[in-house]
Design an enzyme around this catalytic site. Structure first.
Site, short mmCIF file in Angstrom:
data_model
loop_
_atom_site.label_atom_id
_atom_site.label_comp_id
_atom_site.label_asym_id
_atom_site.label_seq_id
_atom_site.Cartn_x
_atom_site.Cartn_y
_atom_site.Cartn_z
N ASP A 49 -5.59 7.69 -1.76
CA ASP A 49 -6.55 6.99 -0.77
C ASP A 49 -7.96 7.45 -1.02
O ASP A 49 -8.18 8.28 -0.30
CB ASP A 49 -6.10 7.19 0.54
CG ASP A 49 -4.72 6.86 0.96
OD1 ASP A 49 -4.46 5.54 0.50
OD2 ASP A 49 -3.62 7.38 1.52
N HIS A 66 1.01 -1.20 0.09
CA HIS A 66 -0.08 0.18 0.02
C HIS A 66 0.83 1.15 0.04
O HIS A 66 0.62 2.14 -0.88
CB HIS A 66 -0.85 0.11 1.25
CG HIS A 66 -1.67 1.04 1.47
ND1 HIS A 66 -3.30 1.02 1.41
CD2 HIS A 66 -1.25 2.39 1.67
CE1 HIS A 66 -3.56 2.43 1.57
NE2 HIS A 66 -2.66 3.27 1.91
N GLU A 67 2.00 1.37 0.87
CA GLU A 67 2.50 2.57 0.98
C GLU A 67 3.60 2.67 -0.14
O GLU A 67 3.85 3.84 -0.71
CB GLU A 67 3.37 2.35 2.52
CG GLU A 67 2.73 2.53 3.47
CD GLU A 67 1.55 3.71 3.72
OE1 GLU A 67 1.91 4.85 3.30
OE2 GLU A 67 0.67 3.56 4.33
N HIS A 78 2.09 4.44 -2.78
CA HIS A 78 2.01 5.91 -2.72
C HIS A 78 3.06 6.58 -3.37
O HIS A 78 3.11 7.89 -3.83
CB HIS A 78 1.78 6.03 -1.38
CG HIS A 78 0.45 6.01 -1.00
ND1 HIS A 78 -0.65 6.53 -1.70
CD2 HIS A 78 0.03 5.66 0.41
CE1 HIS A 78 -1.92 6.04 -0.95
NE2 HIS A 78 -1.33 5.54 0.30
N TYR A 104 -10.76 3.38 1.72
CA TYR A 104 -10.22 2.34 2.70
C TYR A 104 -11.16 1.05 2.97
O TYR A 104 -12.24 1.20 2.88
CB TYR A 104 -10.01 3.02 4.09
CG TYR A 104 -8.88 4.15 4.06
CD1 TYR A 104 -7.61 3.79 3.64
CD2 TYR A 104 -9.15 5.14 4.50
CE1 TYR A 104 -6.44 4.84 3.76
CE2 TYR A 104 -8.20 6.34 4.61
CZ TYR A 104 -6.96 6.08 4.24
OH TYR A 104 -5.86 6.96 4.17
#
Length: 348
Positions: free
Chosen positions: A311, A298-299, A302, A314
């Site tokens: 985002d 996920h990170e 980014h 969620y």
């Protein structure tokens, strides 16, 4: 004597009035100096007030003014609609994990009660291009409250903006981290868990890239997380995972000093390889849904060099719905990338 029909009508009216009077409500007011010299002095205070008739348990969601994290919490514009560049963080967050975390991730307000939170706008906004001028600062109005069934439900607040004239210094540049080691503020146990998670995340990235390379048409796995198949969306997803997999996740710089119990992790998108781990990360399994390894995917998505995902929503249910309602956003949503990579339950 009342007739039975009149009695029923009166009972219905009373019940309706009680329901209306018990409706939850929130207001958010932004206050601060009317003029500042230097963006580092542009600090505002948000006052969140329970305007309803019931006690509210409100999640300290990173994009709400209840959180001090430098996320995109405010809409900032001048009279011509110009906005500063957002230079803050992007976050992995789960309402369910925040509820499980308990009181540290929740603000409880009785009817009429208020809480104040100060925010330093220089930590998240760069005014270099939009320039000096009078800016309106309005807080996000979307909050999540915990209902009687222990589920997060949205509640929109009324808002009152603040206006401030900004002159002088227009940006604060984040100092680069001194990366003498891979870890900052991490215990030996946390370091071990991160080494394992990074290896598993690398496997997730490699597997996802390989899958997309060999599956160039509609599949249940693709459509579940990225919506209706198109070659353009397929190329976007493949490029993202190829980019993630081309870098060694184990060589990232990990910071374990975040104490936000309801948040998994966050990054500054332009600061490649810096990942800040928070409380919910340490409660997650190594692999599987909303896992440590998945959080690192996920990170990683980014980071601007990997694709710069957003985002938009969620959680698994939100990500699945986004794939149906807006697949172009789904292919740019970080949680959709995480769930595609975790592939749990497995899909072909």
């Amino acid at each position: 004597m009342f007739s039975s029909s009149l009695r029923a009508t009166l009972i219905a009216l009373v019940a309706s009035a009680v329901a209306v009077s018990a409706a939850p409500g929130l207001s958010v007011k932004v206050a601060g100096p009317e003029a500042v010299t230097g963006v580092d002095n542009l600090k505002v205070k948000t006052t969140i007030t329970n305007t309803g008739d019931e006690i509210l348990k409100i999640l300290n969601e990173p994009h709400s003014p209840l959180s001090k994290l430098p996320a995109k919490t405010f809409k900032v514009t001048d009279a011509n609609g110009a906005a500063p560049a957002f230079t803050g963080i992007k976050v992995k967050y789960s309402p369910a994990a925040a509820i499980a975390a308990g009181k540290d991730a929740i603000t409880t307000l009785a009817p009429g009660q208020s809480v104040e939170v100060e925010h330093d706008l220089s930590e998240a906004y760069n005014f270099s291009k939009s320039g000096e001028g009078v800016y309106s600062v309005e807080a996000n109005n979307l909050f999540y409250i915990v209902d009687p069934s222990n589920k997060a439900v949205p509640l929109y607040a009324t808002t009152e903006a603040h206006h401030a004239k900004l002159t002088g210094k227009l940006a604060v540049v984040r100092a680069p981290q001194v990366k003498r080691a891979t870890f900052n503020g991490c215990s030996s146990t946390q370091q071990s868990q991160l080494n394992t998670a990074a290896s598993s995340a690398q496997s997730y990235a490699s597997s996802a890239a390989s899958y997309l390379s060999s599956h160039t048409s509609s599949t249940p796995r693709f459509t579940t997380w990225f919506g209706t198949y198109t070659s353009s969306r397929h190329t976007t997803a493949l490029n993202h995972f190829n980019n993630i997999n081309s870098h060694s996740i184990s060589s990232y710089w990990f910071d374990c000093t975040c104490t936000d119990s309801g948040t998994y992790a966050y990054v500054y998108p332009d600061s490649f390889g810096e990942v800040y781990l928070c409380g919910a990360f340490w409660q997650a399994p190594n692999t599987g849904t909303d896992s440590k390894a998945g959080t690192l995917i996920h990170e990683s998505s980014h980071f601007t060099v990997n694709g710069g995902t957003q985002d938009y929503v969620y959680g698994q249910s939100g990500a699945k719905q986004l794939a149906i309602s807006n697949p172009d956003e789904a292919v740019m949503n970080a949680d959709n990338h995480e769930y595609f990579a975790e592939n749990n339950p497995a899909q072909s």
